[in-house]
Design an enzyme around this catalytic site. Structure first.
Site, short mmCIF file in Angstrom:
data_model
loop_
_atom_site.label_atom_id
_atom_site.label_comp_id
_atom_site.label_asym_id
_atom_site.label_seq_id
_atom_site.Cartn_x
_atom_site.Cartn_y
_atom_site.Cartn_z
N THR A 234 41.36 11.39 19.30
CA THR A 234 41.34 11.72 20.64
C THR A 234 40.73 10.32 20.79
O THR A 234 39.50 10.15 20.03
CB THR A 234 40.40 12.15 21.20
OG1 THR A 234 39.09 12.78 20.53
CG2 THR A 234 40.67 13.89 20.50
N ASP A 235 40.23 9.79 22.28
CA ASP A 235 39.76 8.69 22.84
C ASP A 235 38.28 9.80 22.46
O ASP A 235 38.19 11.02 22.64
CB ASP A 235 39.65 8.63 24.11
CG ASP A 235 39.14 7.23 24.68
OD1 ASP A 235 37.65 6.70 23.57
OD2 ASP A 235 39.40 6.18 25.32
N TRP A 236 37.10 8.63 22.46
CA TRP A 236 36.18 9.40 21.69
C TRP A 236 35.20 10.23 23.22
O TRP A 236 35.00 9.84 24.66
CB TRP A 236 34.57 8.43 21.81
CG TRP A 236 34.47 7.43 20.76
CD1 TRP A 236 33.75 7.59 19.36
CD2 TRP A 236 35.72 7.78 19.43
NE1 TRP A 236 33.78 7.08 18.46
CE2 TRP A 236 34.96 7.11 18.21
CE3 TRP A 236 36.93 7.30 19.42
CZ2 TRP A 236 35.69 6.85 17.10
CZ3 TRP A 236 37.86 6.95 18.07
CH2 TRP A 236 37.41 6.75 17.02
N GLY A 237 34.74 11.30 22.35
CA GLY A 237 34.26 12.51 23.46
C GLY A 237 35.94 13.37 24.47
O GLY A 237 35.73 13.88 24.60
N GLY A 238 37.25 12.92 24.26
CA GLY A 238 38.05 13.09 24.98
C GLY A 238 39.30 14.27 24.29
O GLY A 238 40.31 14.41 25.06
#
Length: 790
Positions: A234-238
């Site tokens: 994932t993108d960070w936090g995604g």
């Protein structure tokens, strides 16, 4: 992946408990995965790296905000794309890979392959082009370069990540043909031709489903159709829904520090809505990748810092685009120069946000040419000027043969985390250029920015040189081009419209919409401007040289007659007095009828270096996708294609016809009479609904009583005093970490926390905001009791 690594991963994963399996697939901290030494599974280290390595040692990575190790700052990808030089993009990738390996970094997070749908996207500097073939070609070479060093590359952001506004909750509504032909094409090229080790999912929703959870995107297309067998992160936090993401084939949630995602997966396993086999698949893929990079730092060659800087300087030089020139450039020997603009002393050399590099040494034009008279002209942080600064600049300009005004977009305007409001330069810079141009007719403007800007004074100056964001050695490159040591050969990888409103997406892109309707379909960038006959400031592929080139003797080879193996061959001659490089471009125009198609599509290009008077025979392979459309599958369309060869999409020097055998696809009745048949102006809602072939989903606008986990504290704070207070506390905590609250890193951090979707804030908070506390805040914002369930 090496079979030894996959075998070791299989054995290691078999030793893990269910709890350990779920923990493995969530990061250990901001940049590292979990290690299980007893099972032979090491930690994997990743690092941001599109234009250099932003590596943070353990202990310095305070949720990604700590100091980074010094590294070579290469030009941003927008400037790399302006070189149109695939080999050079590969050299830059190799240099970044060597720096990564020396620090034990297993995977570099880059390049970004998203299409530049709007000139206002705040992150455009980090992407390559508005054209998928150009982006895919350069991206393929970059990834091959990185991975030739033994380090992995992670392409991002998959997919349709085309704006920063509401990037954590934006729903991108796109028809399948547009998705395939425009927004997935570059990713497909890189996955199939370069085999990146990682793919990063985007924050956004695609047709109502978050990309991290999107089975059609990640499993049907990426894994089953394209054959990708690496790790999806994932993108960070995604990570939106851990169970749905496992089923879709999303392996790793980053960053770590919380346990709520594991709890989600556990509940789904117990309920039977998540298959344990999917969890084990993800664990095996991640473990194999970690094992393959277990000893990266051992035996890594020492980094040749000077050699890497030389690569950075060459990329910057080749990425300079000469937009206009009345002959004042190159500067003649003995010319007295007035250097105006604080960016000449404090250069804008990279983009703001997660890609920000701790450069070893940044040069400036003023530092390189101390003998040139200098006037600051404006404040580089804001672009603001005063009467006194303008007066000083005018006096300085009058006393020189040539005035070089350096201006551009401050980081406060162009950065990850937020989009631009318009294409204008700061008003103080425009005022300065206009005044200096009156004082000295030989005024040269140098632009430092990562995306198009309006040039209201363009006809009043002698030359405009677009330097882009040139990295740590960008100033050396600019001086080389100004003085003629380097003949400019850069070409625009995106159209510069007259205003942002000319872009066909404007009206349903960015603020205030929560839903991005991709109404323009395949008519993106030059594909729209050429088809609709819309005038632009500078067209796709444009760029001048200090010499001139002629073209002759076009021959078209149809290959197998179905578009495969087709080539365009022709002679290019340097008819000027100095050596130079021409970027030859080949475009294809489709036959009439059938599905609506752009008037011209880039099908091939080549960079050709020529001495004065030299002629070379150039053969350019043509992209098979230029002869095809997506209609349930990629289908070659038969007919007579127009082939255009030239120096830009508008500057055509040779033309011919190419017969291609293939299918004929009738235009669907629903498209008859719609905007897509004859694009002009902007498509309407009815046009878009016809393109989609289904009703347009309603756009969700939440308020008290309907807020959900996709809303941010800033949004909920408009009606909830509690959420407003918590958002204020987060904002204040972020600002305490910065001396200057206007720092774009500060603004991005605020938008990525208080402005982040609530589920994303829980993911990336490192436990500071628990899932339970988020539910309490959501209940309060909706006017319910804090303990309400449902």
């Amino acid at each position: 992946m090496d079979s030894k690594c996959t075998d070791a991963a299989e054995k290691g994963v078999a030793k893990l408990s269910r709890e350990q399996l779920l923990d493995l697939d969530v990061g250990a901290d901001f940049w590292r995965t979990r290690a299980y030494p007893e099972a032979g599974i090491p930690a994997l280290t990743v690092s941001d790296g599109p234009n250099g390595l932003r590596y943070q040692r353990p202990g310095n990575d305070v949720r990604g905000a700590g100091p980074a190790e010094p590294a070579t700052c290469f030009p941003c990808l927008a400037t790399v794309a302006a070189t149109w030089d695939a080999e050079l993009a590969g050299q830059m990738g190799r240099a970044i890979g060597h720096e990564a390996r020396s620090l034990g970094v297993g995977v570099v997070l880059g390049p970004g392959l998203n299409i530049k749908r709007s000139p206002l996207c705040g992150r455009n500097f980090e992407y390559l082009s508005e054209d998928p073939y150009l982006a895919g070609t350069l991206g393929t070479s970059y990834v091959r370069g990185v991975q030739s060093t033994g380090v992995g590359s992670c392409i991002k952001h998959f997919a349709v990540n085309n704006q920063e506004y509401k990037r954590f909750s934006n729903d991108c509504v796109v028809d399948e043909r547009t998705l395939r032909e425009v927004y997935l094409r570059a990713f497909q090229m890189v996955v199939r031709e370069a085999r990146p080790q990682m793919v990063m999912s985007a924050y956004v929703m695609l047709n109502g489903t978050y990309c991290s959870d999107n089975d059609h995107l990640l499993r049907d297309i990426l894994r089953d159709e394209w054959g990708f067998d690496g790790v999806v992160v994932t993108d960070w936090g995604g990570m939106h829904d851990r169970a749905a993401a496992y089923e879709a084939g999303c392996d790793l949630a980053m960053p770590g520090g919380t346990r709520h995602l594991q709890a989600q997966a556990t509940a789904a396993l117990d309920a039977g809505t998540l298959r344990e086999g999917r969890v084990r698949e993800s664990a095996r893929r991640l473990a194999a990748l970690a094992i393959s990079h277990a000893n990266d730092a051992q035996g890594a060659p020492a980094v040749d810092v000077e050699a890497n800087r030389a690569v950075a300087r060459r990329v910057a030089a080749e990425g300079h685009v000469l937009l206009t020139n009345n002959g004042v450039l190159p500067l003649a020997a003995g010319t007295s120069v007035a250097l105006v603009g604080q960016m000449a002393d404090r250069p804008r050399y990279q983009g703001g946000g997660s890609s920000h590099i701790n450069a070893r040494h940044v040069s400036s034009i003023r530092g390189l040419r101390p003998g040139w008279a200098y006037a600051a002209g404006y404040d580089a942080r804001t672009g603001a000027t005063t009467d006194a600064l303008v007066a000083e600049a005018v006096r300085t300009a009058r006393g020189a043969d040539v005035a070089v005004v350096v201006c551009g977009l401050p980081e406060t305007v162009e950065s990850e985390g937020y989009d631009r409001d318009d294409m204008r330069l700061p008003e103080g810079m425009n005022r300065l250029v206009e005044a200096v141009a009156v004082a000295n007719p030989n005024t040269v403007v140098v632009l430092q920015c990562g995306s198009p800007v309006e040039l209201p004074w363009e006809k009043d100056v002698a030359a405009v040189l677009y330097a882009g964001l040139g990295g740590e050695a960008g100033a050396e490159a600019t001086v080389d081009v100004l003085e003629g040591a380097v003949n400019p050969s850069g070409r625009l990888p995106e159209t510069w419209p007259l205003t942002a409103d000319d872009a066909p997406c404007m009206g349903w892109w960015g603020r205030p919409h929560r839903q991005s309707q991709y109404r323009e379909g395949v008519f993106v960038g030059y594909r729209y401007y050429q088809t609709a006959g819309v005038p632009v400031a500078h067209c796709f592929g444009h760029g001048l040289s200090y010499t001139s080139f002629s073209y002759a003797n076009l021959e078209l080879d149809p290959g197998d007659g179905r578009g495969h193996g087709a080539t365009a061959s022709f002679d290019v001659t340097n008819v000027g007095a100095v050596a130079g490089a021409e970027v030859v471009q080949v475009y294809v125009g489709a036959p009439e009828g059938g599905l609506p198609r752009p008037a011209r599509v880039l099908a091939g290009f080549a960079r050709v270096e020529l001495a004065p008077g030299q002629t070379k025979r150039v053969s350019v392979p043509l992209d098979t996708a230029a002869f095809a459309v997506w209609d349930g599958a990629r289908k070659t369309i038969g007919g007579i294609y127009q082939v255009f060869v030239g120096a830009s999409v508008e500057d055509v020097r040779l033309a011919g016809e190419l017969a291609v055998s293939g299918k004929g696809i009738a235009r669907p009745a629903r498209l008859s009479g719609t905007w897509y048949v004859a694009p002009h102006g902007k498509p309407g809602r009815e046009d878009f609904q016809a393109l989609l072939g289904r009703p347009i989903p309603p756009e969700a606008h939440h308020s008290r009583g309907t807020y959900d986990e996709t809303d941010s504290l800033l949004e909920m704070g408009r009606t909830s005093g509690v959420c407003r207070f918590v958002a204020g506390q987060i904002k204040a905590a972020v600002e305490r970490g910065y001396k200057d609250k206007t720092d774009p890193q500060c603004r991005m951090s605020i938008m990525s926390s208080a402005g982040c979707a609530l589920f994303g804030l829980v993911n990336s908070s490192g436990g500071a905001l628990s899932a339970g506390m988020a539910r309490v805040l959501l209940n309060v914002a909706n006017g319910r009791a804090p303990w309400h369930k449902g």
